[in-house]
Design a protein around this motif. Structure first.
Motif, PDB file in Angstrom:
ATOM      1  N   LEU A  34     -46.893 -26.216 147.078  1.00  0.00           N
ATOM      2  CA  LEU A  34     -45.736 -25.435 147.493  1.00  0.00           C
ATOM      3  C   LEU A  34     -45.857 -24.013 146.971  1.00  0.00           C
ATOM      4  CD1 LEU A  34     -42.070 -26.599 147.648  1.00  0.00           C
ATOM      5  CD2 LEU A  34     -42.597 -24.385 146.635  1.00  0.00           C
ATOM      6  N   GLU A  35     -45.728 -23.071 147.880  1.00  0.00           N
ATOM      7  CA  GLU A  35     -45.759 -21.645 147.539  1.00  0.00           C
ATOM      8  C   GLU A  35     -44.396 -21.061 147.893  1.00  0.00           C
ATOM      9  OE1 GLU A  35     -48.389 -17.702 148.789  1.00  0.00           O
ATOM     10  OE2 GLU A  35     -47.936 -19.249 150.282  1.00  0.00           O
ATOM     11  N   LEU A  36     -43.766 -20.401 146.929  1.00  0.00           N
ATOM     12  CA  LEU A  36     -42.464 -19.784 147.172  1.00  0.00           C
ATOM     13  C   LEU A  36     -42.648 -18.284 147.351  1.00  0.00           C
ATOM     14  CD1 LEU A  36     -39.390 -20.102 147.371  1.00  0.00           C
ATOM     15  CD2 LEU A  36     -39.276 -19.689 144.897  1.00  0.00           C
ATOM     16  N   ALA A  70     -47.726 -20.338 137.994  1.00  0.00           N
ATOM     17  CA  ALA A  70     -46.579 -19.714 137.332  1.00  0.00           C
ATOM     18  C   ALA A  70     -45.502 -20.722 136.937  1.00  0.00           C
ATOM     19  CB  ALA A  70     -45.971 -18.636 138.226  1.00  0.00           C
ATOM     20  N   LEU A  71     -45.534 -21.915 137.523  1.00  0.00           N
ATOM     21  CA  LEU A  71     -44.540 -22.919 137.137  1.00  0.00           C
ATOM     22  C   LEU A  71     -44.640 -23.271 135.654  1.00  0.00           C
ATOM     23  CD1 LEU A  71     -44.514 -25.326 140.206  1.00  0.00           C
ATOM     24  CD2 LEU A  71     -42.625 -23.900 139.402  1.00  0.00           C
ATOM     25  N   SER A  72     -45.808 -23.103 135.060  1.00  0.00           N
ATOM     26  CA  SER A  72     -45.938 -23.329 133.613  1.00  0.00           C
ATOM     27  C   SER A  72     -45.083 -22.330 132.855  1.00  0.00           C
ATOM     28  CB  SER A  72     -47.400 -23.211 133.184  1.00  0.00           C
ATOM     29  OG  SER A  72     -48.189 -24.233 133.748  1.00  0.00           O
ATOM     30  N   GLU A 115     -38.981 -30.672 138.047  1.00  0.00           N
ATOM     31  CA  GLU A 115     -37.582 -30.304 138.274  1.00  0.00           C
ATOM     32  C   GLU A 115     -37.476 -28.987 139.023  1.00  0.00           C
ATOM     33  OE1 GLU A 115     -35.315 -32.244 134.420  1.00  0.00           O
ATOM     34  OE2 GLU A 115     -36.586 -30.499 134.095  1.00  0.00           O
ATOM     35  N   LEU A 116     -38.351 -28.056 138.709  1.00  0.00           N
ATOM     36  CA  LEU A 116     -38.297 -26.739 139.330  1.00  0.00           C
ATOM     37  C   LEU A 116     -38.673 -26.791 140.810  1.00  0.00           C
ATOM     38  CD1 LEU A 116     -39.850 -24.797 136.345  1.00  0.00           C
ATOM     39  CD2 LEU A 116     -37.555 -24.409 137.252  1.00  0.00           C
ATOM     40  N   VAL A 117     -39.749 -27.520 141.160  1.00  0.00           N
ATOM     41  CA  VAL A 117     -40.130 -27.563 142.581  1.00  0.00           C
ATOM     42  C   VAL A 117     -39.108 -28.337 143.392  1.00  0.00           C
ATOM     43  CG1 VAL A 117     -42.610 -27.242 142.219  1.00  0.00           C
ATOM     44  CG2 VAL A 117     -41.668 -29.575 142.304  1.00  0.00           C
ATOM     45  N   ALA A 125     -35.858 -28.401 142.809  1.00  0.00           N
ATOM     46  CA  ALA A 125     -34.718 -27.506 142.990  1.00  0.00           C
ATOM     47  C   ALA A 125     -34.992 -26.477 144.079  1.00  0.00           C
ATOM     48  CB  ALA A 125     -34.387 -26.805 141.672  1.00  0.00           C
ATOM     49  N   VAL A 126     -36.196 -25.919 144.059  1.00  0.00           N
ATOM     50  CA  VAL A 126     -36.556 -24.914 145.066  1.00  0.00           C
ATOM     51  C   VAL A 126     -36.682 -25.556 146.448  1.00  0.00           C
ATOM     52  CG1 VAL A 126     -38.417 -23.402 145.848  1.00  0.00           C
ATOM     53  CG2 VAL A 126     -37.643 -23.300 143.479  1.00  0.00           C
ATOM     54  N   GLY A 127     -37.477 -26.633 146.543  1.00  0.00           N
ATOM     55  CA  GLY A 127     -37.763 -27.226 147.840  1.00  0.00           C
ATOM     56  C   GLY A 127     -36.536 -27.765 148.550  1.00  0.00           C
ATOM     57  N   LEU A 128     -35.521 -28.158 147.793  1.00  0.00           N
ATOM     58  CA  LEU A 128     -34.315 -28.720 148.392  1.00  0.00           C
ATOM     59  C   LEU A 128     -33.269 -27.652 148.718  1.00  0.00           C
ATOM     60  CD1 LEU A 128     -33.946 -31.931 146.191  1.00  0.00           C
ATOM     61  CD2 LEU A 128     -34.580 -31.835 148.603  1.00  0.00           C
ATOM     62  N   HIS A 129     -33.537 -26.397 148.357  1.00  0.00           N
ATOM     63  CA  HIS A 129     -32.523 -25.363 148.546  1.00  0.00           C
ATOM     64  C   HIS A 129     -32.966 -24.164 149.361  1.00  0.00           C
ATOM     65  CE1 HIS A 129     -30.695 -27.605 145.184  1.00  0.00           C
ATOM     66  NE2 HIS A 129     -29.557 -27.169 145.676  1.00  0.00           N
ATOM     67  N   VAL A 130     -34.201 -24.150 149.834  1.00  0.00           N
ATOM     68  CA  VAL A 130     -34.649 -23.028 150.654  1.00  0.00           C
ATOM     69  C   VAL A 130     -35.240 -23.561 151.953  1.00  0.00           C
ATOM     70  CG1 VAL A 130     -35.170 -21.630 148.606  1.00  0.00           C
ATOM     71  CG2 VAL A 130     -36.997 -22.924 149.695  1.00  0.00           C
ATOM     72  N   GLU A 131     -35.382 -22.669 152.918  1.00  0.00           N
ATOM     73  CA  GLU A 131     -36.058 -23.045 154.154  1.00  0.00           C
ATOM     74  C   GLU A 131     -37.522 -23.332 153.866  1.00  0.00           C
ATOM     75  OE1 GLU A 131     -37.287 -21.032 158.458  1.00  0.00           O
ATOM     76  OE2 GLU A 131     -35.732 -20.106 157.228  1.00  0.00           O
ATOM     77  N   ARG A 132     -38.061 -24.372 154.524  1.00  0.00           N
ATOM     78  CA  ARG A 132     -39.468 -24.743 154.323  1.00  0.00           C
ATOM     79  C   ARG A 132     -40.267 -24.518 155.599  1.00  0.00           C
ATOM     80  NH1 ARG A 132     -37.490 -29.975 151.952  1.00  0.00           N
ATOM     81  NH2 ARG A 132     -37.974 -30.779 154.032  1.00  0.00           N
TER      82      ARG A 132
END
Length: 247
Positions: free
Chosen positions: A121-123, A218-220, A232-234, A236-243
């Protein structure tokens, strides 16, 4: 100087009578790109480890998209998955078997730091606007960052509503035009500010929070700054932004 409304695409400031001829509006929100190739490679690693691995596809596959991840694990020869009840028809249609057992650790499937897997996953996010910041001037709520020299700052999309946790302010950076630009000041609900220095930056330019290039792992740093785990971070991101699933 006031910031433009981050929710209004800047290219819509001027009305175009011919909608077909109008330029595409600039993106105004973060986007999570999910790599099918990385998922396939990571699923193959799980399968090569032996046994009958159970891939964890709960919570929409950790925010990566249950159908996208399901196809990847199926292609790798994994047949058993842990999945939420609502998604059982989706995985069964792919030929997978939903099982009610504890899944194998899936950090490698999603390419989280330290697993040897490829980030899946790349944000990414657009620059919304830029402005000069003079020495001594401060930014964002509470003025927790004050410039020590004249510089340029950029407003980028993404805040704690999208999983860009508030604790990241003044702690981590994003990649923009090949350079690591620090997030300065507090992260807001939908936006944050970065110091771009002397970079030639314009609205619509794409910055990367994590998942590729200089910020591939960078997740580290995000985990160290927030106390949350990369998983937890991915989520939170993956469930709240457009993919967007990419090759």
């Amino acid at each position: 100087m006031t910031w433009p409304n981050p929710r209004r695409p800047l290219s819509q400031d001027v009305a175009h009578p011919d909608a077909a001829a109008a330029p595409s509006p600039l993106r105004s929100a973060p986007l999570a790109r999910v790599s099918r190739a990385a998922l396939r490679a990571n699923a193959a690693r799980m399968r090569a480890a032996g046994g009958d691995p159970v891939a964890d596809l709960r919570r929409d596959a950790w925010g990566h998209g249950v159908e996208t991840v399901g196809r990847a694990v199926c292609e790798a020869g994994i047949v058993s998955v842990a999945v939420d009840a609502r998604d059982i028809p989706v995985v069964e249609a792919l030929g997978l078997r939903a099982v009610d057992v504890e899944p194998d650790p899936s950090d490698v499937l999603y390419g989280l730091p330290g697993t040897g897997g490829e980030p899946a996953l790349e944000l990414v996010t657009p620059v919304l606007s830029t402005k000069p910041l003079l020495a001594g001037e401060a930014v964002s709520y509470g003025y927790t960052h004050r410039a020590t020299a004249d510089t340029t700052i950029a407003l980028i999309a993404g805040g704690y509503a999208e999983g860009v946790v508030r604790a990241l302010g003044n702690r981590v950076g994003v990649e923009l035009r090949g350079r690591l630009c620090p997030i300065v000041g507090r992260v807001a609900m939908d936006v944050c500010v970065i110091d771009v220095g002397d970079l030639d930056v314009a609205p619509g330019d794409e910055a990367v929070y994590f998942g590729s290039g200089a910020v591939a792992d960078a997740l580290s740093a995000w985990a160290g700054a927030t106390g949350l785990t990369p998983a937890e971070l991915v989520c939170a991101v993956g469930l709240h932004v457009e993919r967007e699933a990419v090759s």
